[in-house]
Write a protein that holds these residues in place. Structure first.
Motif, PDB file in Angstrom:
ATOM      1  N   ASN A  78      20.186 -26.852 -26.417  1.00 23.03           N
ATOM      2  CA  ASN A  78      19.636 -25.556 -25.991  1.00 23.03           C
ATOM      3  C   ASN A  78      19.631 -25.396 -24.474  1.00 23.03           C
ATOM      4  O   ASN A  78      19.718 -24.278 -23.955  1.00 23.03           O
ATOM      5  CB  ASN A  78      18.215 -25.381 -26.529  1.00 23.03           C
ATOM      6  CG  ASN A  78      18.179 -25.175 -28.028  1.00 23.03           C
ATOM      7  OD1 ASN A  78      19.130 -24.680 -28.614  1.00 23.03           O
ATOM      8  ND2 ASN A  78      17.085 -25.567 -28.650  1.00 23.03           N
ATOM      9  N   ASP A  79      19.543 -26.509 -23.741  1.00 21.68           N
ATOM     10  CA  ASP A  79      19.513 -26.447 -22.276  1.00 21.68           C
ATOM     11  C   ASP A  79      20.859 -26.067 -21.676  1.00 21.68           C
ATOM     12  O   ASP A  79      20.940 -25.769 -20.468  1.00 21.68           O
ATOM     13  CB  ASP A  79      19.078 -27.798 -21.694  1.00 21.68           C
ATOM     14  CG  ASP A  79      17.634 -28.146 -22.001  1.00 21.68           C
ATOM     15  OD1 ASP A  79      16.833 -27.213 -22.170  1.00 21.68           O
ATOM     16  OD2 ASP A  79      17.322 -29.347 -22.081  1.00 21.68           O
ATOM     17  N   LEU A  80      21.928 -26.094 -22.461  1.00 18.71           N
ATOM     18  CA  LEU A  80      23.254 -25.804 -21.926  1.00 18.71           C
ATOM     19  C   LEU A  80      23.391 -24.360 -21.459  1.00 18.71           C
ATOM     20  O   LEU A  80      24.361 -24.015 -20.779  1.00 18.71           O
ATOM     21  CB  LEU A  80      24.325 -26.117 -22.976  1.00 18.71           C
ATOM     22  CG  LEU A  80      24.487 -27.602 -23.330  1.00 18.71           C
ATOM     23  CD1 LEU A  80      25.509 -27.783 -24.443  1.00 18.71           C
ATOM     24  CD2 LEU A  80      24.904 -28.401 -22.108  1.00 18.71           C
ATOM     25  N   ASN A  81      22.434 -23.494 -21.830  1.00 13.08           N
ATOM     26  CA  ASN A  81      22.388 -22.129 -21.278  1.00 13.08           C
ATOM     27  C   ASN A  81      22.545 -22.107 -19.771  1.00 13.08           C
ATOM     28  O   ASN A  81      23.090 -21.156 -19.199  1.00 13.08           O
ATOM     29  CB  ASN A  81      21.032 -21.487 -21.609  1.00 13.08           C
ATOM     30  CG  ASN A  81      21.010 -20.788 -22.936  1.00 13.08           C
ATOM     31  OD1 ASN A  81      22.032 -20.353 -23.435  1.00 13.08           O
ATOM     32  ND2 ASN A  81      19.835 -20.690 -23.515  1.00 13.08           N
ATOM     33  N   ARG A  82      22.048 -23.164 -19.114  1.00  9.16           N
ATOM     34  CA  ARG A  82      21.929 -23.138 -17.655  1.00  9.16           C
ATOM     35  C   ARG A  82      23.172 -23.627 -16.923  1.00  9.16           C
ATOM     36  O   ARG A  82      23.226 -23.576 -15.702  1.00  9.16           O
ATOM     37  CB  ARG A  82      20.717 -23.964 -17.223  1.00  9.16           C
ATOM     38  CG  ARG A  82      19.412 -23.366 -17.691  1.00  9.16           C
ATOM     39  CD  ARG A  82      18.212 -24.096 -17.124  1.00  9.16           C
ATOM     40  NE  ARG A  82      17.726 -25.149 -18.006  1.00  9.16           N
ATOM     41  CZ  ARG A  82      17.757 -26.443 -17.724  1.00  9.16           C
ATOM     42  NH1 ARG A  82      18.269 -26.861 -16.595  1.00  9.16           N
ATOM     43  NH2 ARG A  82      17.287 -27.329 -18.568  1.00  9.16           N
ATOM     44  N   ILE A  83      24.179 -24.135 -17.642  1.00 10.86           N
ATOM     45  CA  ILE A  83      25.333 -24.697 -16.938  1.00 10.86           C
ATOM     46  C   ILE A  83      26.532 -23.761 -16.907  1.00 10.86           C
ATOM     47  O   ILE A  83      27.445 -23.973 -16.104  1.00 10.86           O
ATOM     48  CB  ILE A  83      25.758 -26.057 -17.547  1.00 10.86           C
ATOM     49  CG1 ILE A  83      26.444 -25.873 -18.901  1.00 10.86           C
ATOM     50  CG2 ILE A  83      24.588 -27.015 -17.630  1.00 10.86           C
ATOM     51  CD1 ILE A  83      27.156 -27.103 -19.394  1.00 10.86           C
ATOM     52  N   ALA A  84      26.585 -22.743 -17.774  1.00 12.88           N
ATOM     53  CA  ALA A  84      27.761 -21.882 -17.844  1.00 12.88           C
ATOM     54  C   ALA A  84      27.322 -20.436 -18.030  1.00 12.88           C
ATOM     55  O   ALA A  84      26.571 -20.139 -18.962  1.00 12.88           O
ATOM     56  CB  ALA A  84      28.679 -22.307 -18.997  1.00 12.88           C
ATOM     57  N   PRO A  85      27.779 -19.513 -17.189  1.00 19.35           N
ATOM     58  CA  PRO A  85      27.353 -18.120 -17.329  1.00 19.35           C
ATOM     59  C   PRO A  85      27.821 -17.483 -18.633  1.00 19.35           C
ATOM     60  O   PRO A  85      27.185 -16.550 -19.127  1.00 19.35           O
ATOM     61  CB  PRO A  85      27.985 -17.431 -16.116  1.00 19.35           C
ATOM     62  CG  PRO A  85      29.107 -18.312 -15.700  1.00 19.35           C
ATOM     63  CD  PRO A  85      28.665 -19.705 -16.030  1.00 19.35           C
ATOM     64  N   SER A  86      28.908 -17.971 -19.207  1.00 20.91           N
ATOM     65  CA  SER A  86      29.445 -17.369 -20.438  1.00 20.91           C
ATOM     66  C   SER A  86      28.715 -17.829 -21.685  1.00 20.91           C
ATOM     67  O   SER A  86      28.889 -17.245 -22.755  1.00 20.91           O
ATOM     68  CB  SER A  86      30.928 -17.710 -20.585  1.00 20.91           C
ATOM     69  OG  SER A  86      31.108 -19.113 -20.652  1.00 20.91           O
ATOM     70  N   LEU A  87      27.890 -18.871 -21.587  1.00 17.70           N
ATOM     71  CA  LEU A  87      27.293 -19.506 -22.764  1.00 17.70           C
ATOM     72  C   LEU A  87      25.837 -19.099 -22.924  1.00 17.70           C
ATOM     73  O   LEU A  87      25.038 -19.204 -21.988  1.00 17.70           O
ATOM     74  CB  LEU A  87      27.390 -21.030 -22.637  1.00 17.70           C
ATOM     75  CG  LEU A  87      26.784 -21.864 -23.766  1.00 17.70           C
ATOM     76  CD1 LEU A  87      27.510 -21.613 -25.084  1.00 17.70           C
ATOM     77  CD2 LEU A  87      26.829 -23.353 -23.407  1.00 17.70           C
ATOM     78  N   GLU A  88      25.478 -18.649 -24.124  1.00 14.16           N
ATOM     79  CA  GLU A  88      24.093 -18.350 -24.480  1.00 14.16           C
ATOM     80  C   GLU A  88      23.754 -19.101 -25.770  1.00 14.16           C
ATOM     81  O   GLU A  88      24.477 -18.999 -26.764  1.00 14.16           O
ATOM     82  CB  GLU A  88      23.896 -16.853 -24.714  1.00 14.16           C
ATOM     83  CG  GLU A  88      23.701 -16.043 -23.455  1.00 14.16           C
ATOM     84  CD  GLU A  88      22.369 -16.335 -22.790  1.00 14.16           C
ATOM     85  OE1 GLU A  88      21.323 -16.007 -23.374  1.00 14.16           O
ATOM     86  OE2 GLU A  88      22.384 -16.890 -21.680  1.00 14.16           O
ATOM     87  N   ILE A  89      22.667 -19.859 -25.747  1.00 12.72           N
ATOM     88  CA  ILE A  89      22.204 -20.568 -26.938  1.00 12.72           C
ATOM     89  C   ILE A  89      20.758 -20.179 -27.178  1.00 12.72           C
ATOM     90  O   ILE A  89      19.881 -20.463 -26.359  1.00 12.72           O
ATOM     91  CB  ILE A  89      22.339 -22.092 -26.790  1.00 12.72           C
ATOM     92  CG1 ILE A  89      23.812 -22.476 -26.615  1.00 12.72           C
ATOM     93  CG2 ILE A  89      21.755 -22.801 -28.004  1.00 12.72           C
ATOM     94  CD1 ILE A  89      24.063 -23.947 -26.467  1.00 12.72           C
TER      95      ILE A  89
END
Length: 738
Positions: A78-89
């Protein structure tokens, strides 16, 4: 053991490891892995199933290495939201089939059995299916690949792939590492508590063999708080991974990996609390709950627990027979949820005249995959990879229903029958790159997938009680393109790709199961990549994607039973188009900076009618911000003999978010920043690190989910789900390498 004792124990263990002189004298710190960077500092990825410089791959990619993941405290998927602008979890329970979220606005949020994800999660080359990992630890690199990846990655990748690579064992070296992140509710403004402990040991067992064992505990208290008992909800996960690397000959490499996790959640964990309530304000006030933005309080004397455990094993064999490489990957993954699910007590308010209790859950899932591929040598006129893939995923669910009491009267509710879902997929694939000359390359690839999805209704004894609902599809996904080297550090590309995502079988409680057709995206992308400074990568792209049979879910609340009912459907004409730019890597020895911005116009088709009866055609999809900006960086500087001080900051900005397919303003969250960072010191050899961190420093309450008509009355009564990202967290991190 109470929280104070547990935190003290974890802190003591961390300090013990950090001050172990004997082990520090006998074992050197682990060196960076060769796969993380080439000798010239270039970033290396495996986005095309072979190691390549990221600037040579004709795919828009955001890359985060281990150091970035750690400084941004990326501990869960869930934290991966913060590493890529294209990704939303979305962290709301049940909202991300397969765990992969959405890329460029396209994702799969559904409760439909057997559904597969639009964004696939791949760990060490193994597709996770719907038995996905939740926690990230001992990770070497994460690549976010955007757009359909159906040629090389297959069925569950119609919007993109999260490609995760963990650290490999090292020969001839004993090493140990332990890192912690410790916070507690009420400490320095923390709104919840979280204790993360991760340990790794690398042990050589022969000149050509080594084993790496990693374990972790992620213990969280809150953010949801039960005012009746005065306790935070517990979300506790523990697990580990063992990885054996063996090279019996100079031609054969064996990787054997196994992992396991166990998660326990009390009282629903991160579940609905009241955001707004005109109808029940007095009833909620009677038990100490005040609805409002950021309310994470509820009130019930009930105590219940949900448990999910899972894991898997994989065997990868790589055999070099000149000039080819033959790879075989055999894998099993499984998960099992038992107990009182997160939705057991929907409203969690004893004084409310409306109560909905869902039945206990029993949901085992098993996934078997086998992949075989043959790769040509690199740097040839024609490079290619061909192979075959097989997967079988079987999911069981016992009969589930709801008990409804409405203003003192029991309301009949139709239960959902027990069922067994089987999803079998067989595919053949290939992709090649033709080097026309030193600068020009052509790309072509294809994959044929034969997919059989079936659902069988059963009684409690596991015997069929109705005919099987079945969907059998054979589809071709493909990719074509061209790439051109403008200069030795700069490349441009243009690609077109057709993807494929398998169908679903919906199981409404008041009707027969029905088919939701497979999702077929067609994507066009124009991209540009270059290297700046030492190894700072610029990745820019323009994209346009149209989806046939987009798989959507609309959730409403039944006005009679007050039960939340979700309907799965296909929507034709959904589009995603826009532009994205990413910069990642090191600017110089002391400064790392990763930043990105996306404009993604992901819209419903013209004339589309929302759940409130309004025309929302042409407006932004739910869970898809139109604009998003991410930034994370660290600057370090010598502060004394063998010591470096460092400051790390990160931030995410999003435009307005919509949470439902309707026109309700109360079902949106406005433009906002969420920021955090770390400040601390580390030794020059990076063996020891001590830092203070803050996440969501300004306590911005971005919800994971908003549900209107909770339980009825449109915007008059609204529920929200808040996760740990929705509240401030402040704490201490310790890291030791030996």
């Amino acid at each position: 053991m109470n929280l104070r004792h547990r935190t003290a124990l974890l802190t003591g263990l961390s300090l013990a490891v950090l001050t172990t002189p004997a082990l520090a004298q006998t074992a050197a710190p682990a060196a960076p892995q060769a796969t993380d960077a080439a000798s010239d500092g270039a970033i290396v990825v495996t986005a095309q199933r072979r190691a390549e410089k990221v600037t040579e791959v004709p795919i828009s990619i955001t890359v985060a290495d281990a150091s970035q993941l750690e400084r941004q405290q990326v501990n869960t998927v869930n934290d991966l939201n913060r590493i890529a602008p294209s990704l939303e979890i979305q962290s709301a329970p049940g909202q991300n089939t397969g765990g992969g979220g959405a890329i460029r606005g396209i994702g799969t949020q559904t409760f439909s059995p057997g559904a597969v994800a639009s964004v696939g999660v791949v760990v060490d080359q193994v597709s996770q299916g719907n038995a996905n990992i939740s926690d990230l630890f001992d990770v070497a690199r994460i690549e976010v690949l955007k757009g359909p990846q159906g040629t090389l990655f297959g069925l569950t990748t119609s919007a993109g792939v999260i490609n995760i690579t963990t650290n490999k064992p090292e020969f001839g070296k004993v090493s140990v590492r332990m890192r912690t992140e410790l916070s507690a509710a009420g400490f320095a403004g923390s709104q919840s508590g979280n204790q993360v402990v991760q340990g790794v040991a690398n042990v050589p067992i022969a000149d050509n063999a080594a084993i790496r064992v990693a374990g972790y505990a992620n213990l969280r208290q809150g953010p949801d708080y039960n005012v009746t008992t005065g306790k935070y909800d517990k979300n506790e996960t523990m697990g580990g991974r063992a990885h054996l690397l063996w090279e019996p000959t100079d031609k054969l490499t064996v990787n054997l990996i196994g992992d396991y996790s166990d998660t326990r959640t009390t009282n629903g964990g991160n579940f609905f609390t009241f955001l707004h309530s005109e109808t029940f304000a007095d009833a909620l006030a009677a038990c100490g709950v005040t609805p409002g933005t950021g309310n994470r309080n509820y009130c019930t004397s009930e105590q219940y627990t949900d448990r999910t455990y899972g894991g898997g094993a994989s065997l990868q064999l790589d055999y070099q027979f000149e000039p080819f490489t033959l790879t075989s990957i055999s894998a099993y993954r499984g998960s099992h949820e038992q107990g009182s699910g997160v939705a057991y007590n929907v409203f969690r308010a004893d004084t409310l005249p409306v109560n909905v209790h869902n039945s206990y859950v029993d949901r085992p899932l098993d996934l078997v995959t086998q992949e075989v591929r043959l790769s040509s040598p690199a740097n040839q006129t024609v490079e290619y990879t061909v192979g075959g893939f097989y997967s079988r995923q079987i999911q069981h669910r016992g009969q589930e229903g709801a008990t409804v009491v409405l203003f003192g009267q029991s309301v009949p509710s139709t239960p959902v029958n027990a069922y067994r879902v089987s999803d079998r997929s067989i595919a053949a694939f290939g992709q090649m790159t033709v080097h026309v000359n030193d600068k020009l390359r052509l790309i072509a690839g294809g994959r044929y997938t034969d997919d059989v999805l079936s659902l069988q209704l059963q009684n409690d004894a596991g015997t069929a009680i109705a005919s099987t609902t079945r969907l059998h599809m054979g589809k071709v996904s493909w990719k074509g393109g061209v790439q051109y080297d403008i200069d030795p550090r700069t490349m441009a590309y243009a690609t077109v790709a057709r993807g494929f995502k398998g169908g679903q079988i919906a199981t409404p409680s008041d009707a027969d199961p029905y088919i939701v057709l497979p999702e077929i995206p067609t994507s066009y992308e124009l991209g540009f990549k270059t290297t700046l400074f030492r190894s700072w990568v610029l990745d820019a792209s323009l994209f346009y994607q149209k989806i046939q049979n987009f798989q959507a879910q609309q959730c409403t609340v039944d006005k009679v039973t007050t039960v939340i009912s979700c309907v799965q459907t296909n929507i034709d004409g959904v589009k995603s188009r826009g532009a994205e730019i990413n910069l990642f890597g090191k600017i110089n020895r002391d400064l790392s900076l990763n930043t990105g911005f996306i404009w993604s116009k992901a819209t419903y088709p013209k004339g589309y009618i929302g759940t409130d009866g309004s025309d929302i055609g042409g407006t932004q999809l739910a869970y898809a911000p139109e604009f998003k900006f991410t930034a994370a960086g660290e600057y370090s500087h010598d502060v004394g003999h063998d010591l470096k001080g460092f400051l790390a900051v990160d931030g995410v900005w999003k435009s307005r978010l919509r949470y439902e397919a309707n026109s309700y303003a109360g079902s949106t969250f406005g433009p906002h920043w969420i920021t955090g960072g770390r400040i601390g010191v580390r030794t020059a050899d990076e063996r020891f690190t001590l830092a203070v961190f803050a996440r969501n420093l300004f306590n911005v309450h971005e919800p994971s989910l908003i549900q209107t008509s909770f339980p009825f009355g449109a915007e008059a009564n609204t529920g929200a789900i808040y996760g740990p990202q929705s509240f401030r967290s402040v704490g201490l991190s310790l890291d030791g390498k030996f």
